[in-house]
Design an enzyme around this catalytic site. Sequence first.
Site, PDB file in Angstrom:
ATOM      1  N   LYS A 264       0.860  -1.190   0.000  1.00  0.00           N
ATOM      2  CA  LYS A 264       0.000   0.000   0.000  1.00  0.00           C
ATOM      3  C   LYS A 264       0.889   1.230   0.000  1.00  0.00           C
ATOM      4  O   LYS A 264       1.723   1.409   0.882  1.00  0.00           O
ATOM      5  CB  LYS A 264      -0.918   0.021   1.217  1.00  0.00           C
ATOM      6  CG  LYS A 264      -1.840   1.242   1.218  1.00  0.00           C
ATOM      7  CD  LYS A 264      -2.762   1.262   2.414  1.00  0.00           C
ATOM      8  CE  LYS A 264      -3.882   2.273   2.273  1.00  0.00           C
ATOM      9  NZ  LYS A 264      -3.478   3.623   1.963  1.00  0.00           N
ATOM     10  N   ARG A 269      -4.044   8.492  -5.821  1.00  0.00           N
ATOM     11  CA  ARG A 269      -4.729   7.561  -6.714  1.00  0.00           C
ATOM     12  C   ARG A 269      -4.855   8.198  -8.095  1.00  0.00           C
ATOM     13  O   ARG A 269      -5.373   9.309  -8.214  1.00  0.00           O
ATOM     14  CB  ARG A 269      -6.128   7.288  -6.145  1.00  0.00           C
ATOM     15  CG  ARG A 269      -6.958   6.290  -6.916  1.00  0.00           C
ATOM     16  CD  ARG A 269      -6.688   4.933  -6.367  1.00  0.00           C
ATOM     17  NE  ARG A 269      -7.530   3.915  -6.943  1.00  0.00           N
ATOM     18  CZ  ARG A 269      -8.467   3.241  -6.264  1.00  0.00           C
ATOM     19  NH1 ARG A 269      -8.713   3.535  -5.014  1.00  0.00           N
ATOM     20  NH2 ARG A 269      -9.141   2.279  -6.846  1.00  0.00           N
ATOM     21  N   GLU A 314      -1.476   4.009  -8.167  1.00  0.00           N
ATOM     22  CA  GLU A 314      -1.095   5.061  -7.230  1.00  0.00           C
ATOM     23  C   GLU A 314       0.211   5.693  -7.729  1.00  0.00           C
ATOM     24  O   GLU A 314       1.167   4.984  -8.045  1.00  0.00           O
ATOM     25  CB  GLU A 314      -0.900   4.431  -5.841  1.00  0.00           C
ATOM     26  CG  GLU A 314      -0.707   5.410  -4.737  1.00  0.00           C
ATOM     27  CD  GLU A 314      -1.999   5.729  -3.962  1.00  0.00           C
ATOM     28  OE1 GLU A 314      -3.109   5.425  -4.455  1.00  0.00           O
ATOM     29  OE2 GLU A 314      -1.874   6.292  -2.872  1.00  0.00           O
TER      30      GLU A 314
HETATM   31  P1  AMP Z   1      -7.239   5.113   2.230  1.00  0.00           P
HETATM   32  O1  AMP Z   1      -6.959   6.338   1.416  1.00  0.00           O
HETATM   33  O2  AMP Z   1      -6.525   5.072   3.530  1.00  0.00           O
HETATM   34  O3  AMP Z   1      -8.725   4.808   2.302  1.00  0.00           O
HETATM   35  O4  AMP Z   1      -6.633   3.849   1.447  1.00  0.00           O
HETATM   36  C1  AMP Z   1      -7.101   3.431   0.210  1.00  0.00           C
HETATM   37  C2  AMP Z   1      -6.227   4.014  -0.862  1.00  0.00           C
HETATM   38  O5  AMP Z   1      -4.954   3.416  -0.855  1.00  0.00           O
HETATM   39  C3  AMP Z   1      -6.706   3.786  -2.268  1.00  0.00           C
HETATM   40  O6  AMP Z   1      -7.729   4.648  -2.629  1.00  0.00           O
HETATM   41  C4  AMP Z   1      -5.453   4.009  -3.077  1.00  0.00           C
HETATM   42  O7  AMP Z   1      -5.310   5.368  -3.384  1.00  0.00           O
HETATM   43  C5  AMP Z   1      -4.335   3.632  -2.131  1.00  0.00           C
HETATM   44  N1  AMP Z   1      -3.571   2.425  -2.493  1.00  0.00           N
HETATM   45  C6  AMP Z   1      -2.255   2.295  -2.302  1.00  0.00           C
HETATM   46  N2  AMP Z   1      -1.828   1.096  -2.711  1.00  0.00           N
HETATM   47  C7  AMP Z   1      -2.899   0.420  -3.197  1.00  0.00           C
HETATM   48  C8  AMP Z   1      -3.086  -0.876  -3.743  1.00  0.00           C
HETATM   49  N3  AMP Z   1      -2.078  -1.742  -3.882  1.00  0.00           N
HETATM   50  N4  AMP Z   1      -4.348  -1.224  -4.121  1.00  0.00           N
HETATM   51  C9  AMP Z   1      -5.383  -0.379  -3.959  1.00  0.00           C
HETATM   52  N5  AMP Z   1      -5.253   0.861  -3.434  1.00  0.00           N
HETATM   53  C10 AMP Z   1      -4.024   1.266  -3.054  1.00  0.00           C
END
Ligand code: AMP
Length: 595
Positions: A264, A269, A314
């Site tokens: 992650k 995004r 990302e």
């Molecule tokens: P959050 O912003 O904390 O809700 O985390 C979700 C976000 O993590 C997603 O909307 C992406 O922008 C980001 N992200 C980073 N790495 C990944 C990944 N491998 N798969 C999906 N989302 C990811």
Amino acid sequence: MDVGARMDFSHLVAYLKKLEVTSSQNAMIEILGRLFKEADPDEIGILCYFLLGEIAAGYQEISLDMGEKRALSSISLAIGVEEKKLEERLGEAGDLGALIAQYDVPPHAGGFTEYFSPPLPLTVRALHEGLTAIASASGEGSDLRKIGILASLLAVATPEERRYIVRLATGAMRLGVGDMTALDGLAVAFLGSKESRSFLEQAYNLCSDIGYVAEILQKDGLSGVKRIRITLNRPLRPMLAQRVSTMEEIQEKIISKEIAVEEKYDGERIQAHKDGEQVELFSRRLTRVTAQFPDVVREIKQHVRTGSAVLDGEVVAYNREKGTYEPFQTLMQRRRKYRVAQYAVQIPVRYMVFDLVYRDGSPLLDRSYPERRASLEEIMEPSELIAITDRTIASSLDGIRSYFEDCIKRGLEGVICKSMAKDSVYEAGSRSWKWIKWKQTYGSELPDTLDLVAIGGNLGRGSRAGTYGSLLCATYNPDGDVFESICGLGTGFSDEQLEELPDKFGKVRVGEMPARYRVKKEKYPDHWFNPAFVLEVLGSEITRSPMHTCNWDERARKGLAVRFPRFIRWRPEKSPVQATTSREIAELYRQKGKR
Ligand code: AMP
């Protein structure tokens, strides 16, 4: 110019006035339903945009560039009052719309026909044409052109209509109608009840253009809407991840023998649309950000080997020497209009692609994650600045844990666990249990930070005089399309951040509580803000509270609140409706018992 359409703008204004004084969501939806029923095919899309305070789908990034100064010049021309006088009265009037409505100048055809000649009375379509012409005026002489067109529109309008025209032109419509409320209104008008909104929402998730959904619905009914597909150069709403509070729950929720555990990244995004040699990039807010990342565009052109594709991934700031990722704050320096090329060299980024949802004319949304990933691997040629997300495939909790720990050691934020089951489709616009994020917990009791919307502010005293002492924060509840208060936030801000608050919120301050807010009287803040800014907040726990309306339980007369909230950072890449939802808070509260 074809301005023969039916609906006069005065007719729409009668509806707008009703909407403005309505605070009941259901009443609002009924009003919208009646309005939509009256629209002609070439008006319905425009009505949707106007109600949301826009003139086109958000992703088209059409900007009228009509600041206060230009608007004042137009007003002065249209009603024949000196600009200086107008300026003097502006403060007292509150905003430009209220100012112009004070002058009882009857409609008249202005002497500005050189630029635009709207009909008298003004129609909805002519107003839209005029506003679109303002947006497309650029280059030499555009200043006068923009001012002239707005003046001609204002001239043929009544004082009351002018109020709304000015607000539309300056991006200050503020009716309190959100996308979901507008979709509810469309469902009531054409499908009989708002219960059918979910079909419209699904189509909206795929095309992000409410005007388009409305046109198709009116023309071809529900079957037409169901045929709406993902289209190149029209962003789809991203799929989002759920959160849990124990690692065991990942396995409980993702019912799949094997789970893909992906890195992650803490970046932005970005959805990329490749159409032959043409590449467009869209942010999480679905705005076009192609110009900001010429380096990402170049990498996609060079390393994505297929005619057309829609990629999801990302963008992360990247240290090329060390081969490590940099924090989100570093990436934010790339948010700029000028010196883009210089910054692209200074702050390189790496595009980590984790999904492929469209390839060579075919949508892949209904394919499983393993199939989409295999397809992605076929078309991507990884290089230093573009690559497919690293992952492991785990079939045990230990497998997930050891990969997570490895990611943390390498400076990453955590992992996203993804289902590999047959039904692991890409669910555009939804926070799905097929994806679950697991982050480092910052030593808090809550498993993750929350993204809340600032909806009001209390003036500061003592050392905080001149700024806000606390901000009232809310979650988003998509069921009612409303914002529900969850906490007051006063800690975690640096001195500079505190100093910036009045300026930042000055632009979105409104006189009264917006219709979509749910706040207890006791918590009414000194100032109300329109939903605009999302902030990341770390709290110690979720508790029941009679003071906040998040997940309000009428029998117990209690909602949910965050204890000891602390500001972490602004989340400019998120829009208010992408904030943490009330349902997620209920889920966190429910999980509390398990820890
Ligand atoms: P959050 O912003 O904390 O809700 O985390 C979700 C976000 O993590 C997603 O909307 C992406 O922008 C980001 N992200 C980073 N790495 C990944 C990944 N491998 N798969 C999906 N989302 C990811």
